[in-house]
Design a protein around this motif. Sequence first.
Motif, PDB file in Angstrom:
ATOM      1  N   THR A   1       0.608  -1.027  -0.135  1.00 35.33           N
ATOM      2  CA  THR A   1       0.010   0.009  -0.028  1.00 35.33           C
ATOM      3  C   THR A   1       0.895   1.330  -0.251  1.00 35.33           C
ATOM      4  OG1 THR A   1      -1.580  -1.234   1.144  1.00 35.33           O
ATOM      5  CG2 THR A   1      -1.810   1.086   1.068  1.00 35.33           C
ATOM      6  N   TYR A   2       1.919   1.343   0.707  1.00 35.65           N
ATOM      7  CA  TYR A   2       2.432   2.652   1.018  1.00 35.65           C
ATOM      8  C   TYR A   2       3.811   2.715   0.218  1.00 35.65           C
ATOM      9  CZ  TYR A   2       0.349   3.291   5.649  1.00 35.65           C
ATOM     10  OH  TYR A   2      -0.444   3.447   6.688  1.00 35.65           O
ATOM     11  N   GLY A   3       4.277   1.569  -0.291  1.00 34.37           N
ATOM     12  CA  GLY A   3       5.881   1.682  -0.835  1.00 34.37           C
ATOM     13  C   GLY A   3       5.671   2.665  -1.876  1.00 34.37           C
ATOM     14  N   GLY A   4       6.713   3.658  -1.820  1.00 33.78           N
ATOM     15  CA  GLY A   4       7.111   4.507  -2.730  1.00 33.78           C
ATOM     16  C   GLY A   4       6.187   5.864  -2.801  1.00 33.78           C
ATOM     17  N   ASN A   5       5.407   6.025  -1.555  1.00 32.77           N
ATOM     18  CA  ASN A   5       4.569   7.037  -1.696  1.00 32.77           C
ATOM     19  C   ASN A   5       5.329   8.510  -1.733  1.00 32.77           C
ATOM     20  OD1 ASN A   5       4.991   8.287   0.881  1.00 32.77           O
ATOM     21  ND2 ASN A   5       3.088   7.452   1.865  1.00 32.77           N
TER      22      ASN A   5
END
Length: 396
Positions: A281-285
């Motif tokens: 979900t968060y990776g590389g936000n």
Amino acid sequence: MATQAEAIKAVEAEHLLQVFRRIPLVFTRGQGSYLFDTDDRPYLDFVSGLGVASLGHANAELAAAVADQARTLIHTSNLYFHPLQGEVGRRLTALSGLPRAFFCNSGTEAIEGCLKFARRFWYTRGEPRPRVVALERSFHGRTLGALSTTWEPAYRVPFEPLLDVTFVSPNEPSALSAACGPDVAAIIVEPIQGEGGVWPLTAAFAEAVTAACEASGALLIADEIQCGLGRTGAPFHSATLGLRPDLMALGKALGAGVPIGAVLLRQRVADAVSPGDHGGTYGGNLLACRAALVFLEAMAQGGLERVQQAGARLETGLRELATHHAQIRDIRGAGLMRGLEVPDAAVQVVEGAMSRGLLLNRTAGTVVRMLPPLTVSDQEIDEALRILGETLASLP
Ligand SMILES: Cc1ncc(COP(=O)(O)O)c(C=O)c1O
């Protein structure tokens, strides 16, 4: 009346899982290479949050960029495009020569990604390979896959059964080829073993790694989470050793304190991965990528050269100290990643330095580790050496 520090410790004691043996310091702010405790006492920080605060604390440029990003857009998930992830990928692939990037949130997740992509590679070829070869003294993280490749039995054994991993001594190049058969998906190495005591792989061992990969077909995973991204004065220490990884795991310094991890992949491995095979979900936000861009720009604008100079100054000073203090048996590492082998007094050195306002970290029992911010100044290096010398002189 409890002090602020006592109150903070009491809340933790009551409500937090007691999984960390914390040093009894409470830090409330930082500036550059210094941390300040609840009494505003300064500590020269040669730990940098375990190699994370790469640009020092409260870096003005990073703070401005992160604040601007927070006001603009922090997160959209990987359902959609945003303007920053591709740009971080472009810079990392240019630095490493590995053409594809995948983003996650931590070092251990980057290792999980590497292990999954290695398995996926062999599955795609129709010859699943279940086994991984890792090194004694290795540390690759705490999630189940990464933990499987972490050497320290006390970390691993309570969570077995884990993945099928064979551990090889990094002192025995010849043992590596014997351990690598046609069932080995990957060999995983830290180019400089960090938690294990700051042990750079030798040239002979690096050659054995390359030979074992060629002979068995195993992919090479380089864990550059601690030693990579400028820590040694080079973009990646695997390149310094002549290693040619198929997969690289990154974390720590990349976000300069904002959590981000990354996997870099060779094209033939990337070709084996299909949409849906992995994700997060968060990776590389946007927030993490914005921080990473500030860090990567700082490295591009003279940061690497500065680490080379600072690392040379630190090494010269440590070698000079060792001529006066026989307690130092060995000095290892590169750039701004240094370990002092102090077999009988590592605890006393760390505690003595701390009481004099210098933060150092003990690892592998007998090693005093230094991982200052990559922005550390000459004066701060000299001050750390002075405090370390005073501490060593005070030992019985
Ligand atoms: C070489 C190496 N790999 C992996 C990790 C795990 O990273 P994280 O703590 O971000 O999960 C660490 C953390 O110390 C590390 O030093």
